[in-house]
Design an enzyme around this catalytic site. Sequence first.
Site, PDB file in Angstrom:
ATOM      1  N   GLN A 111      -3.680   0.967  -2.416  1.00 38.07           N
ATOM      2  CA  GLN A 111      -3.684   1.232  -3.851  1.00 38.07           C
ATOM      3  C   GLN A 111      -5.130   1.342  -4.331  1.00 38.07           C
ATOM      4  O   GLN A 111      -5.887   0.395  -4.120  1.00 38.07           O
ATOM      5  CB  GLN A 111      -2.940   0.118  -4.611  1.00 38.07           C
ATOM      6  CG  GLN A 111      -1.469   0.080  -4.265  1.00 38.07           C
ATOM      7  CD  GLN A 111      -0.635  -0.836  -5.148  1.00 38.07           C
ATOM      8  OE1 GLN A 111       0.527  -0.554  -5.400  1.00 38.07           O
ATOM      9  NE2 GLN A 111      -1.186  -1.929  -5.605  1.00 38.07           N
ATOM     10  N   HIS A 113       1.160   1.759  -9.951  1.00 35.06           N
ATOM     11  CA  HIS A 113       1.584   0.359 -10.031  1.00 35.06           C
ATOM     12  C   HIS A 113       1.429  -0.146 -11.465  1.00 35.06           C
ATOM     13  O   HIS A 113       0.433  -0.770 -11.825  1.00 35.06           O
ATOM     14  CB  HIS A 113       0.756  -0.484  -9.063  1.00 35.06           C
ATOM     15  CG  HIS A 113       1.350  -1.825  -8.787  1.00 35.06           C
ATOM     16  ND1 HIS A 113       0.933  -2.620  -7.751  1.00 35.06           N
ATOM     17  CD2 HIS A 113       2.333  -2.524  -9.408  1.00 35.06           C
ATOM     18  CE1 HIS A 113       1.625  -3.734  -7.735  1.00 35.06           C
ATOM     19  NE2 HIS A 113       2.477  -3.708  -8.744  1.00 35.06           N
ATOM     20  N   ASN A 145       4.251 -11.571 -15.826  1.00 35.63           N
ATOM     21  CA  ASN A 145       4.780 -10.220 -15.942  1.00 35.63           C
ATOM     22  C   ASN A 145       6.078 -10.030 -15.159  1.00 35.63           C
ATOM     23  O   ASN A 145       6.468  -8.905 -14.863  1.00 35.63           O
ATOM     24  CB  ASN A 145       3.735  -9.182 -15.519  1.00 35.63           C
ATOM     25  CG  ASN A 145       3.155  -9.448 -14.142  1.00 35.63           C
ATOM     26  OD1 ASN A 145       3.580 -10.348 -13.427  1.00 35.63           O
ATOM     27  ND2 ASN A 145       2.163  -8.649 -13.760  1.00 35.63           N
ATOM     28  N   ARG A 172       6.312  -4.809  -2.921  1.00 39.06           N
ATOM     29  CA  ARG A 172       5.118  -4.388  -2.187  1.00 39.06           C
ATOM     30  C   ARG A 172       5.501  -3.253  -1.272  1.00 39.06           C
ATOM     31  O   ARG A 172       6.564  -3.266  -0.629  1.00 39.06           O
ATOM     32  CB  ARG A 172       4.512  -5.545  -1.386  1.00 39.06           C
ATOM     33  CG  ARG A 172       3.814  -6.603  -2.245  1.00 39.06           C
ATOM     34  CD  ARG A 172       2.618  -6.043  -2.994  1.00 39.06           C
ATOM     35  NE  ARG A 172       1.949  -7.036  -3.824  1.00 39.06           N
ATOM     36  CZ  ARG A 172       2.161  -7.217  -5.120  1.00 39.06           C
ATOM     37  NH1 ARG A 172       3.088  -6.499  -5.736  1.00 39.06           N
ATOM     38  NH2 ARG A 172       1.470  -8.122  -5.794  1.00 39.06           N
TER      39      ARG A 172
END
Length: 388
Positions: A314, A333, A147, A285
Site C-alpha cells: 500500500q 484503503h 474505526n 488485510r
Amino acid sequence: MAKVLCVLYDDPVDGYPTSYPRNDLPRIDHYPGGQTVPSPRAVDFTPGHLLGSVSGELGLRPFLESGGHTFVVTSDKDGADSTFERELPDADVVISQPFWPAYLTAERIAKARNLKLAITAGIGSDHVDLDAALARDITVAEVTFSNSISVAEHVVMMTLSLVRNYLPSHQWVLDGGWNIADCVSRSYDIEGMQVGTVAAGRIGLAVLRRLKPFDVGLHYTDRHRLPESVEEELGLTFHESAADMVPHCDVVTINAPLHPETEGLFDDELIGTMKRGAYLINTARARICDRDAVDRALRDGHLAGYAGDVWFPQPAPPDHPWRTMPHQGMTPHISGSSLSAQARYAAGTREILEAWLTGTPIREEYLIVDGGHLAGAGAHSYSTTPPK
C-alpha cells in the site's frame, strides 16, 4: 524531549480542504460493549476536518511542539532515500496509519536505535514487525475500536453494491445510457442468502448485527467463540474453521487480523470450495487472500464478485491485477478513515502520547506489545510474524 515521526497519506489532489460538506459530527461517547471513546486532556483540531493527511497532522503539532518535542510529518515512506528512512534512526516515536503504512520491518527497527513507541493511528498493527518489537521491548499501541464501526459500515456497503450490481449500473448513468437489462443481468436480492464472516471480533460482530435486518442466514468462524446469548440473539451458526464455513455461504466477509494462521488463507483451494457465484469481501488485510487466486476466480466465473479495501503493498502499484480484474468493487484503503473515524483515532493517538510522555499507563485495550509481551488487544488478536 522526544522526536515523533509521523507518516500520513498525501493531501487531496486539489489541496487541503478549506470547507467541508457538514458542519459537525454526531456525538458518540462509547462503542458497542461500553468502551469509551478516546479521552485526551484536550484536542487542537476540529472534529470532522481532514486530519489523516499530511497537512492535517492528526492535530498534534501544537501539543507536541508546546512541550518542546520535535514533530516530523511526511508521506514519503518507501525506499532507502525516503524521508521516513532518513528520519527514523533517532526517532523515539513512530506514528503510522494502516491506510498508508510505514512498514516497520526488523531491518528498520534495528536502525531505529531510539525507538520506544510505535503507534497505529487506527486499528491493525501488522505493518510493525511484532517479533522485533518484542525483542527490543518497544511498545506498540493502536487506537482500538476507533474505526471498527466505520469498517463494518463499509463491508455492508460493499456487500450490497456487489450483490445488486450497483457500480456498473451507476456507470451506465455516467456514460449517458439507460441500459436496464445490462444493469440487472448481474443483480440479485441479498434476502435469503447465507452470509459468513471470518472472525467475529469488533468489526465482524458489527457486520453481523448490521446484516441481521436483511433476513439473511448468518455464519461465523473465530478462534474465540461468541457467547451463546449472542449466537441466539442473531441466529448465528458457528463453524470451527473458514474451510468448514465457506461452502455454506453466498457472501463471505473477511474481518480477521493478519497473522501466520490467516496469511494466504483464501488460496485457489479454499476459494474452490466456495459456492459458484459467491461474493468475497475483504476489508481486513490483502495478504489473507492470494492475489492471483482471486483474479483467476473472478475471470473464470467461480466468484461472482470481489470487493476489497486493502492491498499489498500500500499504495498498490498501477499494474496491480486487482485494479483491472472483472466484477470487483475495489477502493483505496479508506474504510476506516472516514472523517468521523479520523476524529476518534486522532484523539486516541494524542491520548496514547499524553500517557507515554508523562510515564502513565497506556489504556490496556490500546496495547499490542508492551513490556516484551503481547498485551491488551494484541494478546487477544495476534500471533507474531515479521511483516513482509
